[in-house]
Design an enzyme around this catalytic site. Structure first.
Site, PDB file in Angstrom:
ATOM      1  N   GLU A  27     -12.146  -3.991 -41.877  1.00  0.00           N
ATOM      2  CA  GLU A  27     -13.090  -4.520 -41.100  1.00  0.00           C
ATOM      3  C   GLU A  27     -12.554  -4.598 -39.769  1.00  0.00           C
ATOM      4  OE1 GLU A  27     -13.162  -8.927 -41.308  1.00  0.00           O
ATOM      5  OE2 GLU A  27     -13.671  -7.875 -39.334  1.00  0.00           O
ATOM      6  N   CYS A  38     -13.300 -12.423 -35.951  1.00  0.00           N
ATOM      7  CA  CYS A  38     -14.283 -11.128 -35.972  1.00  0.00           C
ATOM      8  C   CYS A  38     -15.707 -11.587 -35.815  1.00  0.00           C
ATOM      9  CB  CYS A  38     -13.913 -10.454 -37.350  1.00  0.00           C
ATOM     10  SG  CYS A  38     -13.180 -11.425 -38.559  1.00  0.00           S
TER      11      CYS A  38
HETATM   12  P1  NAP Z   1      -3.863  -3.938 -35.523  1.00  0.00           P
HETATM   13  O1  NAP Z   1      -3.186  -3.381 -34.559  1.00  0.00           O
HETATM   14  O2  NAP Z   1      -4.911  -3.022 -36.187  1.00  0.00           O
HETATM   15  O3  NAP Z   1      -2.551  -4.088 -37.071  1.00  0.00           O
HETATM   16  C1  NAP Z   1      -3.146  -4.524 -38.012  1.00  0.00           C
HETATM   17  C2  NAP Z   1      -2.133  -4.143 -39.173  1.00  0.00           C
HETATM   18  O4  NAP Z   1      -2.403  -2.534 -39.247  1.00  0.00           O
HETATM   19  C3  NAP Z   1      -0.651  -4.107 -38.827  1.00  0.00           C
HETATM   20  O5  NAP Z   1      -0.101  -4.574 -39.889  1.00  0.00           O
HETATM   21  C4  NAP Z   1      -0.324  -3.135 -38.333  1.00  0.00           C
HETATM   22  O6  NAP Z   1       1.191  -2.741 -38.120  1.00  0.00           O
HETATM   23  C5  NAP Z   1      -1.044  -2.087 -38.924  1.00  0.00           C
HETATM   24  N1  NAP Z   1      -1.197  -0.849 -38.325  1.00  0.00           N
HETATM   25  C6  NAP Z   1      -1.935  -0.582 -37.155  1.00  0.00           C
HETATM   26  N2  NAP Z   1      -2.014   0.605 -36.753  1.00  0.00           N
HETATM   27  C7  NAP Z   1      -1.302   1.270 -37.511  1.00  0.00           C
HETATM   28  C8  NAP Z   1      -0.949   2.722 -37.865  1.00  0.00           C
HETATM   29  N3  NAP Z   1      -1.414   3.476 -36.912  1.00  0.00           N
HETATM   30  N4  NAP Z   1      -0.259   3.080 -38.921  1.00  0.00           N
HETATM   31  C9  NAP Z   1       0.163   2.103 -39.506  1.00  0.00           C
HETATM   32  N5  NAP Z   1       0.136   0.750 -39.399  1.00  0.00           N
HETATM   33  C10 NAP Z   1      -0.715   0.364 -38.611  1.00  0.00           C
HETATM   34  O7  NAP Z   1      -4.429  -5.243 -35.519  1.00  0.00           O
HETATM   35  P2  NAP Z   1      -3.788  -6.669 -34.805  1.00  0.00           P
HETATM   36  O8  NAP Z   1      -2.261  -6.440 -34.453  1.00  0.00           O
HETATM   37  O9  NAP Z   1      -4.029  -7.599 -35.527  1.00  0.00           O
HETATM   38  O10 NAP Z   1      -4.458  -6.788 -33.343  1.00  0.00           O
HETATM   39  C11 NAP Z   1      -4.420  -5.710 -32.430  1.00  0.00           C
HETATM   40  C12 NAP Z   1      -6.003  -5.931 -32.058  1.00  0.00           C
HETATM   41  O11 NAP Z   1      -6.747  -5.864 -33.150  1.00  0.00           O
HETATM   42  C13 NAP Z   1      -6.589  -7.057 -31.293  1.00  0.00           C
HETATM   43  O12 NAP Z   1      -6.307  -6.916 -29.954  1.00  0.00           O
HETATM   44  C14 NAP Z   1      -7.959  -7.016 -31.481  1.00  0.00           C
HETATM   45  O13 NAP Z   1      -8.497  -5.892 -30.702  1.00  0.00           O
HETATM   46  C15 NAP Z   1      -7.992  -6.609 -32.786  1.00  0.00           C
HETATM   47  N6  NAP Z   1      -8.434  -7.282 -34.006  1.00  0.00           N
HETATM   48  C16 NAP Z   1      -9.534  -7.418 -34.408  1.00  0.00           C
HETATM   49  C17 NAP Z   1      -9.777  -8.404 -35.398  1.00  0.00           C
HETATM   50  C18 NAP Z   1     -11.133  -8.531 -36.029  1.00  0.00           C
HETATM   51  O14 NAP Z   1     -11.353  -9.201 -37.125  1.00  0.00           O
HETATM   52  N7  NAP Z   1     -12.220  -7.742 -35.472  1.00  0.00           N
HETATM   53  C19 NAP Z   1      -8.977  -9.112 -36.213  1.00  0.00           C
HETATM   54  C20 NAP Z   1      -7.370  -9.030 -35.573  1.00  0.00           C
HETATM   55  C21 NAP Z   1      -7.331  -8.069 -34.739  1.00  0.00           C
HETATM   56  P3  NAP Z   1       1.971  -3.551 -37.217  1.00  0.00           P
HETATM   57  O15 NAP Z   1       2.259  -4.962 -37.559  1.00  0.00           O
HETATM   58  O16 NAP Z   1       3.528  -2.750 -37.411  1.00  0.00           O
HETATM   59  O17 NAP Z   1       1.668  -3.258 -36.034  1.00  0.00           O
END
Ligand code: NAP
Length: 505
Positions: free
Chosen positions: A263, A300
């Site tokens: 999502e 979200c």
């Molecule tokens: P994220 O960067 O996508 O991380 C989510 C999870 O996935 C974390 O456990 C992260 O690990 C892991 N991950 C991300 N990229 C990866 C990769 N290339 N390889 C392996 N694992 C990976 O999301 P976030 O930290 O929650 O927030 C960053 C951005 O996500 C926000 O600024 C926002 O734009 C978006 N977001 C959107 C929603 C939504 O509902 N639409 C919700 C939350 C966040 P790590 O902990 O090691 O980074």
């Protein structure tokens, strides 16, 4: 602080530490050291989950329901400590954490009653027709079976309801699938205490220990290893488009590709139709400001775009939104990284072609102040970047010249979790022109409401065409979400005593 995290991983009932560490980055209060996840720990957890599957998948629905209820009880038994560490780590207010805990335990209990009712099994039966010509028909029965060990990624923006014991975990455990959680590094202490609640419930209900493991993050290797582990059969994820897409691609590139239920975000457009704008533009603007800034806009389902027909009614709607946003104080965001992404998105929006800033107070650090911009339908359709999510309290008003332009603009949207119509009786023709377009774009259509509240019920859909989700046939909220972790199996001419218990019943 009454709860002090020990900083270990939970692998099949045992707390395991050691090795490299990372420090939590709380919004307030003390930081703690956490053992960083490793590929070896992922392997141990996945093997234990596979071992557990052979017992857990064959437990009765009543015993799994009792287990889910026990997890809810154990979470409630730690209520105050969960709120304390959760607010410290995320900066979310106490009332939000309390409400989210209620939602989390409510989800677990809802799944308990859902599996006890048993309709989710979708049992089908075609009787044998031995006399059929030219060939006899065999008896065929069908039932939904658990898919196998499931990996769940904790979400940064819902430390409880979409994390360790959140909706994905509840749905998978209800289905009969062991779960391996990759904790989000934004709230490792909250993950730890909730994992302890699950560990206690495993013990109380005498479930196999491998049914649940938590591996803290700290390095990207953990997330990559868990989705690529051959014993994992499905993944539940909430997070960014970039991270989700990277993990989705890894799932698809495996020798055995597996479903990745990601999502990934949405701008959740609202269409403010002319009669509604004329009758109550002011209250709509106030309502939008409230929805846009709830939880610092880190939902979200945050409604980031409002499309309105240009004119004095649009002016009134924008002025009311502006006035309401100006009264909202800066809020703390979940992590430094999320705050930085918001500041970047805000400053990029301010410099885009044909975009006017209505409310714009750039801040630094972990704080965000609400922002409002406006543009024209023509400019919006010429710049795909304007339709991308800026995660946080940022709204964009798109002024169109006519309902026809509104429909054309709606056709250009990417997949969304939600789309909203604000309408009065006089808007029915415009709404009828928009509905068929919007139902191809979004998983949930609303009339005269704001999408930020998501009911956890049987009929909820929290999903939508890509990039809202990577699998638009699925929802990650509500009882239908259990279907992600099941697969249908047909049994042909099978003696009753050989059938799975759910069919033999
Ligand atoms: P994220 O960067 O996508 O991380 C989510 C999870 O996935 C974390 O456990 C992260 O690990 C892991 N991950 C991300 N990229 C990866 C990769 N290339 N390889 C392996 N694992 C990976 O999301 P976030 O930290 O929650 O927030 C960053 C951005 O996500 C926000 O600024 C926002 O734009 C978006 N977001 C959107 C929603 C939504 O509902 N639409 C919700 C939350 C966040 P790590 O902990 O090691 O980074």
């Amino acid at each position: 602080m009454s709860f002090t995290p020990h900083g270990k991983h939970l692998i099949a009932g045992a707390w395991v530490g050691g090795g490299a560490t990372f420090k939590s980055e709380p919004a307030s209060g003390p930081a703690f050291d956490f053992s960083a996840g490793t590929v070896d720990l992922v392997d141990q957890a996945c093997r234990a989950a596979e071992d557990a599957f052979w017992t857990y998948a064959y437990t009765s629905r009543a015993s799994r329901a009792a287990f889910l209820n026990a997890i809810a009880d154990e979470i409630e038994a730690r209520a105050e400590a969960i709120t304390e560490i959760g607010t410290s780590e995320t900066g979310l207010p106490v009332a939000r954490l309390q409400g989210e805990r209620g939602r989390t335990t409510g989800q677990l209990r809802l799944f308990a009653s859902h599996i006890e009712a048993g309709t989710y099994l979708d049992k089908r039966h075609d009787t044998a027709q031995p006399e059929r010509q030219p060939a006899p028909r065999p008896e065929i029965v069908m039932v939904q079976q658990p898919i196998g060990p499931v990996a769940v990624f904790g979400a940064s923006n819902f430390p409880l309801a979409f994390s360790v014991a959140g909706g994905d975990t509840a749905a998978a455990l209800a289905a009969g699938c062991p779960v391996v959680v990759k904790g989000h590094s934004a709230h490792p202490g909250t993950s730890e205490i909730v994992a302890e609640a699950i560990r206690a419930a495993v013990e109380r209900c005498n479930m196999p220990k491998g049914v649940f493991s938590l591996i803290q993050g700290g390095t990207r290797d953990v997330g990559q290893a868990v989705v690529q582990h051959p014993l994992i059969k499905a993944v539940g994820f909430t997070g960014s488009l970039a991270g989700g897409r990277a993990l989705f691609n890894l799932c698809a590139a495996r020798p055995e590709p597996i479903p990745f239920f990601g999502e990934l975000g949405s701008v959740n457009p609202m269409f403010v139709l002319p009669a509604a704008a004329a009758a109550r533009g002011e209250s709509l603007g106030q309502g939008w400001a409230g929805s846009l800034t709830m939880g610092a806009g880190q939902f979200c389902t945050n409604p980031g775009i409002a499309v309105v027909v240009d004119g004095p009614e649009a002016d009134g709607f924008v002025a009311a939104t502006q006035e309401a946003l100006n009264k909202v104080a800066p809020q703390t965001m979940l992590t430094d990284g999320i705050a930085q992404a918001f500041h970047d998105g805000q400053s990029q929006m301010a410099t885009r072609n044909a975009v006017r800033a209505v409310v714009n107070t750039p801040l630094t650090g972990r704080s965000a102040a609400p922002a409002l911009f406006e543009t024209t339908g023509e400019a919006f359709m010429a710049d795909a970047g304007l339709g991308h999510e800026v995660f946080g309290p940022l709204g964009l008003v798109v002024r169109v010249g006519s309902i026809d332009e509104m429909v054309a603009l709606a056709k250009g949207f990417e997949g969304q979790l939600t789309a909203t119509l604000h309408m009065d009786a006089g808007d029915m023709p415009a709404a009828k022109a928009l509905r068929p377009v919007l139902e191809r774009k979004a998983g949930r259509l609303l009339v005269n409401g704001f999408p930020t509240g998501v009911e956890v019920v049987d009929s909820m859909v929290h999903g939508g065409p890509y990039p809202a989700s990577t699998n638009f046939g699925a929802t990650s909220v509500g009882t239908l979400s259990i279907r992600r972790f099941l697969r249908p199996v047909a049994y042909q001419n099978m003696p009753t005593e050989l059938l799975p218990q759910d069919l033999a019943d």
